[in-house]
Design a protein around this motif. Sequence first.
Motif, short mmCIF file in Angstrom:
data_model
loop_
_atom_site.label_atom_id
_atom_site.label_comp_id
_atom_site.label_asym_id
_atom_site.label_seq_id
_atom_site.Cartn_x
_atom_site.Cartn_y
_atom_site.Cartn_z
N VAL A 98 -13.48 -4.49 2.04
CA VAL A 98 -15.34 -3.73 2.35
C VAL A 98 -15.31 -3.69 3.56
O VAL A 98 -15.99 -2.94 3.55
CB VAL A 98 -15.83 -5.54 1.96
CG1 VAL A 98 -17.61 -4.86 2.33
CG2 VAL A 98 -16.32 -5.45 0.29
N ALA A 99 -14.69 -4.09 4.57
CA ALA A 99 -15.50 -4.10 6.36
C ALA A 99 -14.28 -2.71 6.41
O ALA A 99 -15.08 -2.10 7.19
CB ALA A 99 -14.67 -5.25 7.06
N SER A 100 -13.05 -3.01 6.17
CA SER A 100 -12.52 -1.40 5.98
C SER A 100 -13.31 0.15 5.99
O SER A 100 -13.66 0.61 6.30
CB SER A 100 -11.33 -0.94 5.52
OG SER A 100 -11.07 0.15 5.63
N LEU A 101 -13.96 -0.48 4.67
CA LEU A 101 -15.38 1.09 3.96
C LEU A 101 -16.27 1.30 4.73
O LEU A 101 -16.72 2.18 5.18
CB LEU A 101 -15.30 0.79 2.34
CG LEU A 101 -14.18 0.81 1.42
CD1 LEU A 101 -15.00 0.35 0.47
CD2 LEU A 101 -13.59 2.21 1.39
N GLY A 138 -8.27 1.71 9.40
CA GLY A 138 -7.02 1.84 8.34
C GLY A 138 -5.86 0.86 9.08
O GLY A 138 -5.71 0.11 8.25
N VAL A 139 -6.44 -0.04 9.93
CA VAL A 139 -5.70 -1.02 10.00
C VAL A 139 -5.85 -1.98 9.88
O VAL A 139 -5.49 -2.95 8.84
CB VAL A 139 -5.93 -0.95 11.68
CG1 VAL A 139 -4.77 -2.98 11.30
CG2 VAL A 139 -5.01 -0.66 13.26
N LEU A 140 -7.00 -2.37 9.23
CA LEU A 140 -8.32 -3.30 8.38
C LEU A 140 -8.04 -2.95 6.31
O LEU A 140 -7.28 -3.93 6.05
CB LEU A 140 -10.03 -3.17 8.37
CG LEU A 140 -10.49 -3.77 9.99
CD1 LEU A 140 -12.15 -2.90 9.68
CD2 LEU A 140 -10.39 -5.42 9.91
N THR A 141 -7.30 -1.43 6.24
CA THR A 141 -7.08 -1.77 5.20
C THR A 141 -5.50 -1.93 4.97
O THR A 141 -4.77 -2.75 3.91
CB THR A 141 -7.29 -0.04 4.91
OG1 THR A 141 -8.60 0.03 4.70
CG2 THR A 141 -6.50 0.40 3.65
N ILE A 142 -4.90 -1.77 6.32
CA ILE A 142 -3.24 -1.81 5.87
C ILE A 142 -2.70 -3.62 5.78
O ILE A 142 -1.75 -3.71 5.50
CB ILE A 142 -2.51 -0.87 7.21
CG1 ILE A 142 -2.62 0.49 6.95
CG2 ILE A 142 -1.51 -1.25 6.85
CD1 ILE A 142 -1.98 1.31 7.78
N ILE A 143 -3.69 -3.72 6.24
CA ILE A 143 -3.69 -5.43 6.76
C ILE A 143 -3.86 -6.27 5.31
O ILE A 143 -2.54 -6.87 5.11
CB ILE A 143 -4.16 -5.97 6.80
CG1 ILE A 143 -4.70 -5.65 9.37
CG2 ILE A 143 -4.13 -7.92 7.48
CD1 ILE A 143 -4.75 -6.17 10.30
N PRO A 144 -4.97 -5.73 4.40
CA PRO A 144 -4.26 -6.45 3.24
C PRO A 144 -3.58 -5.72 2.05
O PRO A 144 -3.22 -6.95 1.34
CB PRO A 144 -6.21 -6.65 2.91
CG PRO A 144 -6.31 -5.05 3.74
CD PRO A 144 -5.89 -5.63 4.82
N ILE A 145 -3.46 -4.88 2.03
CA ILE A 145 -2.65 -3.93 1.65
C ILE A 145 -0.88 -4.46 1.65
O ILE A 145 -0.59 -5.26 0.79
CB ILE A 145 -2.42 -2.74 1.68
CG1 ILE A 145 -4.23 -2.01 0.76
CG2 ILE A 145 -1.48 -1.57 0.87
CD1 ILE A 145 -3.82 -1.72 -0.20
N SER A 146 -0.97 -4.71 2.91
CA SER A 146 0.63 -5.27 3.33
C SER A 146 0.52 -6.39 2.89
O SER A 146 1.97 -6.98 2.21
CB SER A 146 0.77 -4.88 4.40
OG SER A 146 0.58 -3.58 4.99
N TRP A 147 -0.77 -7.50 2.98
CA TRP A 147 -0.28 -9.33 2.39
C TRP A 147 -0.48 -9.36 1.23
O TRP A 147 1.18 -9.59 1.06
CB TRP A 147 -0.74 -9.62 2.93
CG TRP A 147 -1.39 -11.50 3.25
CD1 TRP A 147 -0.60 -11.93 2.92
CD2 TRP A 147 -2.74 -11.38 3.70
NE1 TRP A 147 -0.42 -13.19 2.91
CE2 TRP A 147 -2.13 -13.50 3.46
CE3 TRP A 147 -3.41 -12.01 3.72
CZ2 TRP A 147 -3.03 -13.99 3.77
CZ3 TRP A 147 -4.62 -13.08 4.59
CH2 TRP A 147 -4.56 -14.51 3.53
#
Length: 243
Positions: A98-101, A138-147
Motif C-alpha cells: 500500500v505504501a508503494s502505491l 519500486g523498492v518498497l514493492t520488491i521487498i515484500p514480493i521477494s520476502w
Amino acid sequence: MPRRATQEWIRLSLRTPGILIFGMVLAPCGWILNLTSTVAPNWRTLTNVNNIPADQYYEQGIFDICIASTTSTTTQCGQKDDEYYKNKIIASAQGLMVASLVVTIIGLAVAIPGVRCWKDRPNWVIAGLGGLLIFCSGVLTIIPISWYTYSPPNITTTGITNPAGVTQKVGYSIVLGYIGGIFEVLGGFVMFIGICRCCGGKNRGEVRIEEVTRSSQPKRPARRVDVPNIINTVNSRPFDADL
C-alpha cells in the motif's frame, strides 16, 4: 544577468527529453501491475489440502483468500483464516504494498510539473526528486514480493494438519509484483540521473553553446593562388631567327 549554466548549455530541441519520457511511461505501468498484485488473491496456490475436496485448491493473497476448483469456474473468495493473516510477512506485505502505491502517486505528482514540455527547459531538480520517489516505490514493492517468495514453508494456514503433503506454487501476483517493481525502479532511476548533467549533456539533450556557435560559423574560403602555366609560357616565347 542569466546564470552561467544557462550561458554554457543549450537545448537543440523543445521535445521532452527521452529519459523523462522513459520514466513517465514505466512508472504508471508499474503502478498498475503493483495494484493488481496487491488486490489479487494469488500470491501462492495450495493444492492437496486435506480439509477440502481433491479437485479444489486455495488461492492466497495478502488481502483475500479464495477456494477455486479444477472442474468448475466458480471461485469462493472471502475465506476466513486468522492464522494465515497473523504471519509477520502478511502484515508487512500489506503495509509495504500500500505504501508503494501511495509513494508512486506522490512521485508522479511531483515529477509532472518538472517534466511538462510546454516550457523551454524542464525543471530537472523537481523531475529528479519525482524519479527518486518512484525508485523508492519500486523498492518498497520488491521487498515484500521477494520476502514472500522465499517464505512459503514458514507461512502457516488454518486447517492444514499435514503441511508436508501440501503442494505450494507461486501465484501470478508475485510475477506481476516483480515486473511492476522493476518497471518503477528503472523508470525512477533513469529520471533521477537527469538531476545532474553527465555524458557531455547527452542525458539532458543539451550541448555547449560554444559547440553550436563553432559549427554555425561560416567556413573561410580557401585562398586562391594563381600558378603560372609553364607550358603556355614556353609556347608564347618567339622562336630564335637563327634556328
